[in-house]
Design an enzyme around this catalytic site. Structure first.
Site, PDB file in Angstrom:
ATOM      1  N   LEU A  26       0.859  -1.190   0.000  1.00 58.85           N
ATOM      2  CA  LEU A  26       0.000   0.000   0.000  1.00 58.85           C
ATOM      3  C   LEU A  26       0.893   1.237   0.000  1.00 58.85           C
ATOM      4  O   LEU A  26       1.050   1.930   0.996  1.00 58.85           O
ATOM      5  CB  LEU A  26      -0.930  -0.022   1.220  1.00 58.85           C
ATOM      6  CG  LEU A  26      -2.046   1.013   1.260  1.00 58.85           C
ATOM      7  CD1 LEU A  26      -3.002   0.833   0.089  1.00 58.85           C
ATOM      8  CD2 LEU A  26      -2.815   0.917   2.562  1.00 58.85           C
ATOM      9  N   HIS A  27       1.529   1.491  -1.147  1.00 55.47           N
ATOM     10  CA  HIS A  27       2.411   2.652  -1.284  1.00 55.47           C
ATOM     11  C   HIS A  27       1.581   3.877  -1.677  1.00 55.47           C
ATOM     12  O   HIS A  27       0.354   3.855  -1.595  1.00 55.47           O
ATOM     13  CB  HIS A  27       3.549   2.359  -2.274  1.00 55.47           C
ATOM     14  CG  HIS A  27       3.077   2.003  -3.651  1.00 55.47           C
ATOM     15  ND1 HIS A  27       2.809   2.955  -4.615  1.00 55.47           N
ATOM     16  CD2 HIS A  27       2.812   0.795  -4.215  1.00 55.47           C
ATOM     17  CE1 HIS A  27       2.400   2.344  -5.724  1.00 55.47           C
ATOM     18  NE2 HIS A  27       2.398   1.039  -5.513  1.00 55.47           N
ATOM     19  N   ALA A  28       2.230   4.935  -2.075  1.00 57.70           N
ATOM     20  CA  ALA A  28       1.551   6.227  -2.275  1.00 57.70           C
ATOM     21  C   ALA A  28       0.397   6.186  -3.274  1.00 57.70           C
ATOM     22  O   ALA A  28      -0.673   6.726  -3.001  1.00 57.70           O
ATOM     23  CB  ALA A  28       2.564   7.295  -2.683  1.00 57.70           C
ATOM     24  N   ALA A  31      -2.584   4.146  -1.939  1.00 51.50           N
ATOM     25  CA  ALA A  31      -3.118   4.850  -0.765  1.00 51.50           C
ATOM     26  C   ALA A  31      -3.919   6.071  -1.214  1.00 51.50           C
ATOM     27  O   ALA A  31      -4.968   6.380  -0.648  1.00 51.50           O
ATOM     28  CB  ALA A  31      -1.983   5.258   0.174  1.00 51.50           C
TER      29      ALA A  31
END
Length: 139
Positions: A26-28, A31
């Site tokens: 769940l990276h940028a 997210a």
């Protein structure tokens, strides 16, 4: 995937377990997608993971989960549109946050156009500055 539902007199609470299945976790970008989806709904949306509860409408809060591939999270929504919100957010996780091919193409083309406009503007500004400098040296 589990789905739970409780009711009180004012709002319904729905919860669902989701799994972060994409390789990067769940990276940028994912997210951001989750936070934007959560913001579309009136309900309060929270994610629970590793004894941590965060606001699902905040990209920064979501990033603090440090959810790697394989991480199980519980999404909870409380409000009049909780069920729909949970379904929509759950779909993002099921699709591994992939944009469909058409949206990806549109985003890529838009980015290329923005870069072209930016480089054209730089060229215009550079030419203007060079012209001004030339006029100033000839005075």
């Amino acid at each position: 995937m589990t789905i739970d539902q409780t009711k009180n007199s004012m709002h319904e609470t729905h919860s669902r377990e989701v799994v972060v299945e994409n390789e990067q976790g769940l990276h940028a970008r994912p997210a951001d997608l989750v936070a934007r989806e959560a913001q579309r709904w009136e309900s309060r949306i929270e994610f629970v993971g590793k004894a941590q509860r965060v606001d699902g409408k905040s990209i920064l809060d979501l990033l603090t989960l440090a959810a790697e591939a394989g991480t199980r999270l519980v999404v909870e929504a409380t409000g009049p549109d909780a069920s729909e919100a949970i379904d929509a957010i759950g779909s993002l996780f099921e699709q591994k946050f992939d944009l469909n091919e058409e949206n990806t193409r549109t985003h890529t083309n838009k980015t290329k156009q923005e870069k072209q406009i930016s480089s054209d503007s730089v060229g215009i500004n550079t030419a203007t500055c060079e012209g001004d400098a030339e006029r100033n040296t000839n005075s």
